[in-house]
Motif scaffolding. Structure first.
Motif, short mmCIF file in Angstrom:
data_model
loop_
_atom_site.label_atom_id
_atom_site.label_comp_id
_atom_site.label_asym_id
_atom_site.label_seq_id
_atom_site.Cartn_x
_atom_site.Cartn_y
_atom_site.Cartn_z
N ASN A 178 0.81 -1.21 0.00
CA ASN A 178 0.00 0.00 0.00
C ASN A 178 0.85 1.26 0.00
N ILE A 179 0.32 2.32 -0.60
CA ILE A 179 0.96 3.63 -0.50
C ILE A 179 0.72 4.23 0.87
N VAL A 180 -0.52 4.17 1.36
CA VAL A 180 -0.87 4.77 2.66
C VAL A 180 -1.58 3.72 3.50
N VAL A 181 -1.12 3.54 4.74
CA VAL A 181 -1.74 2.64 5.70
C VAL A 181 -2.03 3.42 6.98
N VAL A 182 -3.30 3.50 7.36
CA VAL A 182 -3.71 4.22 8.57
C VAL A 182 -4.46 3.23 9.44
N THR A 183 -3.93 2.91 10.61
CA THR A 183 -4.51 1.85 11.44
C THR A 183 -5.01 2.36 12.79
N ASN A 184 -5.20 3.66 12.93
CA ASN A 184 -5.91 4.15 14.10
C ASN A 184 -6.74 5.37 13.70
#
Length: 211
Positions: A83-89
């Motif tokens: 992935n280019i962007v991973v946001v997990t919160n």
């Protein structure tokens, strides 16, 4: 914020009001920046890619992204996607001037955006993503938001929401988005409010979704 809320339907409005919070810290991203210094809390030290700012941020922070094409990444998520962007919160990644001027481009090599645990993406063109599922945007858990985005030309579906078993569809929300030219689906499971789905090939516009 008033302009965004004014165009949403009742379902989306209630969802946003229930999840609205005050951002703790703002982190800045500028593809043309020349002096990136973590934690990127000023335009003069802005990150040059979105993931660096996300990594430096905490839950409830705002990642503010100015005009440009963002195409560098390589984060692998539990589903095996790159992935280019991973946001997990529960932070918000938002463009300054909207989808017409701010693009996340997977270059047909990787997924564009993975969101989980209440993360939000607002105001981007998300294009040329490629993954086995959700080449444009993948919702890895419930309670996420993609708003005011143009999701176009992605492989593995434009937007894909996880499915928990027994069959419980994702409660993540897609609001005020244009979803076009993706394959095989525009939206694979999910909840869409005030969206345009058009020209999505292969299997169809949406599957197991509430529109």
């Amino acid at each position: 914020m008033k302009r965004i809320l004014a165009s949403l339907g009742t379902t989306a409005l209630c969802w946003l009001l229930l999840t609205f919070n005050t951002h703790a810290t703002t982190h800045y991203v500028d593809a043309n920046g020349t002096n990136p210094v973590s934690p990127y809390t000023d335009w003069s030290t802005a990150a040059t890619n979105i993931q660096d700012a996300v990594t430096a941020a905490n839950a409830d922070d705002l990642i503010l992204v100015t005009n440009g094409i963002y195409q560098y990444g390589g984060i692998i998520t539990p589903d095996g996607g790159t992935n280019i962007v991973v946001v997990t919160n529960a932070m918000t990644v938002q463009s300054v001037n909207g989808s017409a001027t701010t693009t996340i481009n997977g270059g047909n090599r990787m997924r564009n955006v993975y969101l989980a645990n209440g993360a939000s993406l607002i105001g981007f063109t998300v294009t040329n993503g490629n993954a086995s599922s959700g080449g444009g945007i993948y919702f890895g858990s419930a309670g996420c938001l993609a708003s005011n985005c143009v999701v176009v030309g992605n492989s593995g579906s434009g937007i894909h929401s996880f499915i928990a078993y027994p069959l419980i569809l994702s409660s993540s929300l897609v609001a005020n988005c244009i979803i076009k030219g993706n394959a095989p689906y525009g939206l694979y499971t999910g909840l869409a409010d005030n969206c345009l789905l058009t020209g999505n090939g292969g299997a169809g516009a949406a599957y197991l979704s509430t529109l």
